[in-house]
Design a protein around this motif. Structure first.
Motif: not given
Length: 326
Positions: A4-11, A28-42
């Motif tokens: 559902r949430l992982l189809a786009s390669p951009d931010l 910004k908020q979504v990016r901060a949550v992902r930064d907590y996990g230390g993972l890029d989108l790929d």
């Protein structure tokens, strides 16, 4: 089935609902949550797919996979696991097991059953997240007539709203606000520590929710007794985050006015208006389909390949009948 949430390669992830009327999100908020996990989108996409592939090979989880993939649950768990696929697998197994073991809180819910509890409380998620820690703030405001209030009904509705957010919200942390203005001593007899413990296990041990704070407002004279009972069903770490606020100014130091309803000095719509909007939303055909799908996101313990359901799961054997609350 596409994630559902992982189809786009951009931010931006393509299905993040930045325009949801009741759950506002920013990049910004979504990016901060992902930064907590230390993972890029790929790596995030790869990790989620790895976990779903693993689930599809586990006999007790197989039937849940098509429904699990519609939510952000795996992605959320992977972020909470700081990118560890193995830890994420355990978390997913735990939450699917917990939901099946506690059906009275997590399964077979319909909007018409909540009429009585909604006559006792307003319960809402605020539209804006906390600007500092990105937690979603949820408010429980007690009404005057609490004759039909039960803790089981309350938590059943709280998880109903919370699990809907597994489709349209994006976060790993929450804060809870309890307005005690209309409470009297009779509420103490309605706090069942076993139900409270089940809710805490499903929330923290199951979903892994990071509870940033529990804030009590308009506290009555018996608030110490109320807090004592709350703590009986909580881990010490969570219990230490209970705050009793004597003034709104003190409360605003923890939860800023900019995200609060006007009832509490903010600019957002009143709790009553938000409650009406949430009630209408959760009665919608789409929401009902989503909630019905959640009933399929459970483990089938009859197909578990391990020889026994050991105490790793929820920290106890697969039954709550012998639950002790110290």
């Amino acid at each position: 089935m596409p994630l559902r949430l992982l189809a786009s390669p951009d931010l931006k992830m393509c299905d993040v609902k930045y325009d949801h009327p009741l759950l506002q999100l920013t990049e910004k908020q979504v990016r901060a949550v992902r930064d907590y996990g230390g993972l890029d989108l790929d790596r995030l996409k790869e990790g989620v797919q790895t976990v779903l592939d693993w689930c599809s090979k586990e006999e007790h989880l197989q039937a849940a996979v098509p429904y699990l993939a519609k939510t952000i649950m795996v992605e959320r768990m992977l972020l909470l696991s700081k990118g560890s696929v193995e830890i994420c697998k355990k978390r997913i197994d735990h939450v699917l097991t917990a939901r099946g073991l506690i059906p009275e809180l997590a399964l077979n819910r319909k909007p018409e059953e909540f009429k009585e509890i909604l006559n006792c409380v307003n319960y809402v998620a605020l539209p804006k997240v906390h600007p500092v820690d990105n937690s979603r703030v949820l408010i429980c405001k007690f009404k005057e007539d609490l004759e039909n209030f039960t803790l089981l009904r309350y938590f059943r509705y709280a998880f109903y709203l919370g699990e809907y957010r597994l489709y349209d919200d994006y976060g790993i942390a929450e804060r809870y606000v309890v307005d005690m203005k209309n409470l009297n001593l009779g509420i103490l007899a309605k706090i069942n520590p076993v139900v409270l413990k089940k809710a805490e296990i499903l929330s923290t041990e199951g979903y892994g929710t990071k509870i940033k704070g529990i804030h009590l407002l308009n506290a009555p004279s018996f608030v110490d007794k109320f807090v004592f009972l709350l703590k009986q069903g909580m881990k010490q770490k969570v219990a230490e985050r209970i705050h009793v606020h004597s003034t709104y100014e003190d409360f605003h130091e923890h939860v800023p006015k900019e995200i609060l309803p006007k009832d509490y000095g903010g600019d957002a719509p009143s709790v009553e208006k938000l409650d009406a909007a949430w009630t209408d939303l959760l009665r919608s055909e789409e929401a009902q389909r989503m909630i019905k799908d959640l009933d399929k996101i459970v483990s089938d313990e009859s197909r578990r390949t391990s020889s026994k359901f050991n105490e790793e799961y929820l920290g106890m054997p697969g039954s709550f009948r012998k639950l002790d609350v110290d």
